[in-house]
Design a protein around this motif. Structure first.
Motif, PDB file in Angstrom:
ATOM      1  N   ARG A 210       0.780  -1.158  -0.072  1.00 60.51           N
ATOM      2  CA  ARG A 210       0.013   0.070   0.000  1.00 60.51           C
ATOM      3  C   ARG A 210       0.715   1.110  -0.013  1.00 60.51           C
ATOM      4  O   ARG A 210       1.720   1.359   1.094  1.00 60.51           O
ATOM      5  N   LEU A 211       0.839   2.074  -1.008  1.00 61.04           N
ATOM      6  CA  LEU A 211       1.465   3.431  -0.937  1.00 61.04           C
ATOM      7  C   LEU A 211       0.833   4.609  -0.618  1.00 61.04           C
ATOM      8  O   LEU A 211      -0.472   4.499  -1.397  1.00 61.04           O
ATOM      9  N   SER A 212       1.262   5.383  -0.138  1.00 61.18           N
ATOM     10  CA  SER A 212       0.594   6.740   0.102  1.00 61.18           C
ATOM     11  C   SER A 212       1.279   7.666  -0.877  1.00 61.18           C
ATOM     12  O   SER A 212       2.505   8.255  -0.572  1.00 61.18           O
ATOM     13  N   GLY A 213       0.444   8.171  -1.890  1.00 60.67           N
ATOM     14  CA  GLY A 213       0.790   9.186  -3.011  1.00 60.67           C
ATOM     15  C   GLY A 213       0.490  10.576  -2.643  1.00 60.67           C
ATOM     16  O   GLY A 213       0.217  11.049  -1.486  1.00 60.67           O
ATOM     17  N   VAL A 221      -0.567  -1.974  -4.817  1.00 63.84           N
ATOM     18  CA  VAL A 221       0.109  -2.034  -6.071  1.00 63.84           C
ATOM     19  C   VAL A 221       0.904  -3.487  -5.783  1.00 63.84           C
ATOM     20  O   VAL A 221       1.247  -3.805  -4.720  1.00 63.84           O
ATOM     21  N   PRO A 222       0.905  -4.373  -6.828  1.00 64.22           N
ATOM     22  CA  PRO A 222       1.611  -5.492  -6.997  1.00 64.22           C
ATOM     23  C   PRO A 222       2.892  -5.475  -6.578  1.00 64.22           C
ATOM     24  O   PRO A 222       3.599  -4.506  -7.346  1.00 64.22           O
ATOM     25  N   VAL A 223       3.678  -6.371  -6.075  1.00 60.13           N
ATOM     26  CA  VAL A 223       4.937  -6.527  -5.975  1.00 60.13           C
ATOM     27  C   VAL A 223       5.499  -7.725  -6.615  1.00 60.13           C
ATOM     28  O   VAL A 223       4.961  -8.852  -6.211  1.00 60.13           O
ATOM     29  N   GLY A 224       5.973  -7.586  -7.843  1.00 58.05           N
ATOM     30  CA  GLY A 224       6.486  -8.586  -8.656  1.00 58.05           C
ATOM     31  C   GLY A 224       7.475  -9.557  -7.921  1.00 58.05           C
ATOM     32  O   GLY A 224       8.244  -9.344  -6.803  1.00 58.05           O
ATOM     33  N   GLY A 225       7.794 -10.738  -8.568  1.00 52.31           N
ATOM     34  CA  GLY A 225       8.442 -11.850  -7.981  1.00 52.31           C
ATOM     35  C   GLY A 225       9.852 -11.175  -7.729  1.00 52.31           C
ATOM     36  O   GLY A 225      10.445 -11.652  -6.655  1.00 52.31           O
ATOM     37  N   TYR A 226      10.647 -10.782  -8.521  1.00 53.59           N
ATOM     38  CA  TYR A 226      12.018 -10.411  -8.365  1.00 53.59           C
ATOM     39  C   TYR A 226      12.100  -9.109  -7.336  1.00 53.59           C
ATOM     40  O   TYR A 226      12.897  -9.438  -6.117  1.00 53.59           O
TER      41      TYR A 226
END
Length: 342
Positions: A210-213, A221-226
């Protein structure tokens, strides 16, 4: 032969170079109005020193131009004067070379601010600059790295298996920036509790953050595998040691003293990695955000989806990235289609 006024012998009949034209005298009333506006910017608007210096320089040029045009007071300035001054900025004159679009736009903005202030303060009865708009600079395409350059950059930060806690943090930070498209302020402002990591590290994008913009708006936002693997390695093998030095700060990314990582430190981490990767040009944290968006669009993502991932309030802001993609498509077409060129 006769001597010239300097006492040297004249060797030709050519006339001496004409003396430079005297600077036009600016009327005291005009100087006072500009001074009052600059004082307003300094005291009430608290403008930065560099910005104030630019305004002073731009308005100095405007005063000289008005004086040369025979205008001694702001009340005597008409819309035509302001429009002619703009034309002079772009075309140059005997004292000044032409300005770029961005410099001319800044100067016109200073002039508009002066007239708006004068009208609001009752120094003039109208605002002649209201309908004169600054020139619009052409759209500057965002700087984006290629996928290969991103891989080189990330590799230059070290490995997920490195025993150094700071190396693990740096790798996690850059993977996080590129894997989520986060602004640098969002990354350093993220807390551990904002993360929801899937148990694993199998390359899926089940993890989220969860990002605070801007404007206090939050987005998931998804966090990818890498990025997930790099962040997991940092959380388990590096962050606990860093946190002990600072008494348990809740920020996701910590500095060596256990406090929250600053924007400046994050920028330095990226700059060092870019230097080690020997990437040409300026690479900033925002470069990874640009690259994130460009690579998604290149891969076929819908612009509305990219808008949501970036946290843009308007899709118009996101659409500038489509220009990058169109340019790439045009380049590929031109170089590969057998009948692209006549």
């Amino acid at each position: 032969m006769s001597s010239d006024v300097s006492g040297e012998m004249s060797t030709s009949g050519a006339a001496p170079d004409p003396a430079p034209a005297a600077e036009p005298q600016v009327a005291p009333e005009l100087r006072a109005a500009v001074r009052a506006y600059l004082d307003h910017l300094l005291v009430e608007r608290a403008l930065a020193g560099n910005t104030l210096s630019s305004y002073r320089r731009d308005l100095g040029r405007y005063q000289q131009w008005l004086a040369a045009a025979g205008v001694g007071a702001l009340e005597a300035v008409g819309t035509g004067h302001v429009a002619q001054f703009l034309a002079t900025l772009r075309g140059g004159d005997e004292r000044h070379p032409p300005l770029s679009v961005s410099s001319a736009a800044r100067t016109v903005s200073a002039v508009r601010g002066l007239h708006r202030f004068a009208a609001a303060e009752g120094l003039t009865t109208g605002d002649p600059a209201h309908d004169v708009h600054p020139p619009t600079p052409g759209k500057r395409l965002p700087k984006a790295l290629s996928v290969y350059e991103v891989e080189q950059l990330l590799a230059a930060t070290g490995s997920d298996s490195d025993p150094d806690p700071l190396v693990l943090r740096d790798r996690a930070l850059l993977e996080f920036l590129y894997g989520t498209g986060a602004r640098i302020s969002e990354a350093v402002g993220a807390a551990v509790d904002d993360l929801d990591l899937a148990d694993g590290t199998d390359g899926t994008a089940d993890s989220t953050v969860r990002l605070s913009g801007k404007g206090g708006k939050t987005r998931l936002v998804p966090v990818g595998g890498y990025a997930c693997r790099a962040v997991s390695a940092y959380l388990t093998r590096a962050r606990p040691a860093l946190a002990r030095a600072g008494g348990g700060h809740g920020a996701l990314f910590l500095n060596a003293r256990g406090g929250a990582l600053s924007r400046q430190s994050a920028w330095s981490i990226l700059r060092r990695a870019a230097q080690r990767a020997q990437l040409d040009g300026s690479v900033s944290p925002h470069t990874l955000r640009h690259s994130f968006a460009t690579h998604l669009l290149d891969g076929g993502a819908d612009v509305r989806v990219v808008q949501e991932l970036l946290g843009h309030a308007s899709v118009t802001t996101t659409q500038v990235y489509t220009l990058v993609t169109v340019d790439k498509l045009r380049e590929v077409y031109t170089t590969t289609h057998p009948r692209a060129r006549a």
